[in-house]
Design an enzyme around this catalytic site. Structure first.
Site, short mmCIF file in Angstrom:
data_model
loop_
_atom_site.label_atom_id
_atom_site.label_comp_id
_atom_site.label_asym_id
_atom_site.label_seq_id
_atom_site.Cartn_x
_atom_site.Cartn_y
_atom_site.Cartn_z
N ASP A 167 0.86 -1.18 0.00
CA ASP A 167 0.00 0.00 0.00
C ASP A 167 0.89 1.23 0.00
O ASP A 167 1.74 1.39 0.88
CB ASP A 167 -0.91 0.01 1.24
CG ASP A 167 -2.01 -1.04 1.16
OD1 ASP A 167 -2.10 -1.73 0.13
OD2 ASP A 167 -2.77 -1.16 2.13
N ASP A 225 -15.10 -2.85 -1.62
CA ASP A 225 -14.71 -2.57 -0.24
C ASP A 225 -15.98 -2.28 0.56
O ASP A 225 -16.73 -1.37 0.21
CB ASP A 225 -13.77 -1.37 -0.17
CG ASP A 225 -12.58 -1.53 -1.11
OD1 ASP A 225 -12.14 -2.67 -1.30
OD2 ASP A 225 -12.09 -0.51 -1.65
#
Length: 243
Positions: free
Chosen positions: A8, A129
């Protein structure tokens, strides 16, 4: 069953967030390309990368870091975060990405996703998500009224190569994968599902080897790998043995 190590990217560094909060970032490596090379050396076969700044900005922010990763490794890389147009998709695939992940745009403009699947067959995934079962967008800053299963069903037959399903309430806090919700989604769609968010220990890896989990394409691991809670060699051996 693929175990995807995660990188990330925030401000050019490898970080992990807690519950998707950009203010709760732990830096694990300030050289993303070196981290990617380490994962490849450890035997991983596919890398998952997210441009966190890009997810909020709606455009690529950590592009240089992603390009450095692509130059440093030979294994396939998938990227999500801030990819919102066909031009973005074309440009990234041209740079060598194996697959792009479309999240916010999948909610805002599902036709674009379908067009992308036609233009780039096998190279477009959808990121779903969810917070409390509802799909979140714009870097998880907004929650819609759409359920994860409802969104997945919009893309049946469209050519989506995979769905990356993240339980936001478990992301970065090592609570374990939400197996109930993940397997419910996987059984509700014909699109391969990748579990994300919460993978915490070797117990989750063992859970991946069970028969009911074989419906999944794989799972993504971030913090647990960086913290050493998962032994990469043992995990990969277990999953290959199960296959």
């Amino acid at each position: 069953m693929i175990l995807f190590p995660a990188i990330d990217l925030k401000d050019g560094q490898c970080v992990r967030l807690k519950l998707g909060d950009m203010n709760e970032a732990t830096v694990f490596n300030d050289d993303p390309a070196a981290q990617a090379a380490t994962f490849e050396t450890q035997g991983f076969e596919y890398l998952h990368v997210v441009d966190l700044n890009g997810a909020f900005a709606g455009e690529s922010v950590n592009g240089k870091a992603v390009e450095a990763i692509l130059e440093a490794v030979d294994f396939p890389v998938q990227l999500g975060g801030g990819i919102r147009t066909l031009e973005h998709i074309d440009a990234w695939l041209d740079k060598g990405l194996a697959r792009v992940i479309l999240g916010t745009v999948a909610v805002r403009d599902p036709e674009l996703v379908k067009n992308a699947c036609r233009a780039f067959p096998g190279q477009v995934a959808v990121g779903i998500d969810a917070r409390g079962g509802k799909v979140a967008v714009e870097g998880w800053a907004e929650t819609s009224e759409l359920s994860a299963i409802e969104l997945a069903k919009r893309f049946e037959g469209a050519g989506v190569s995979a769905i990356i399903y993240t339980d936001i309430d478990r992301d970065g806090v090592l609570k374990g994968i939400n197996w109930e919700a993940t397997l419910e989604l996987a059984n509700a769609t014909s699109i391969p599902v990748i579990a994300s968010g919460g993978l915490a220990s070797m117990d989750d890896i063992l859970r991946m080897t069970r028969a009911d989990a074989q419906i999944l394409e794989g799972a993504i691991s971030g913090r647990a790998l960086y913290d050493g809670r998962i032994d990469s060699r043992e995990a990969l051996a277990l999953l290959r043995g199960a296959a």
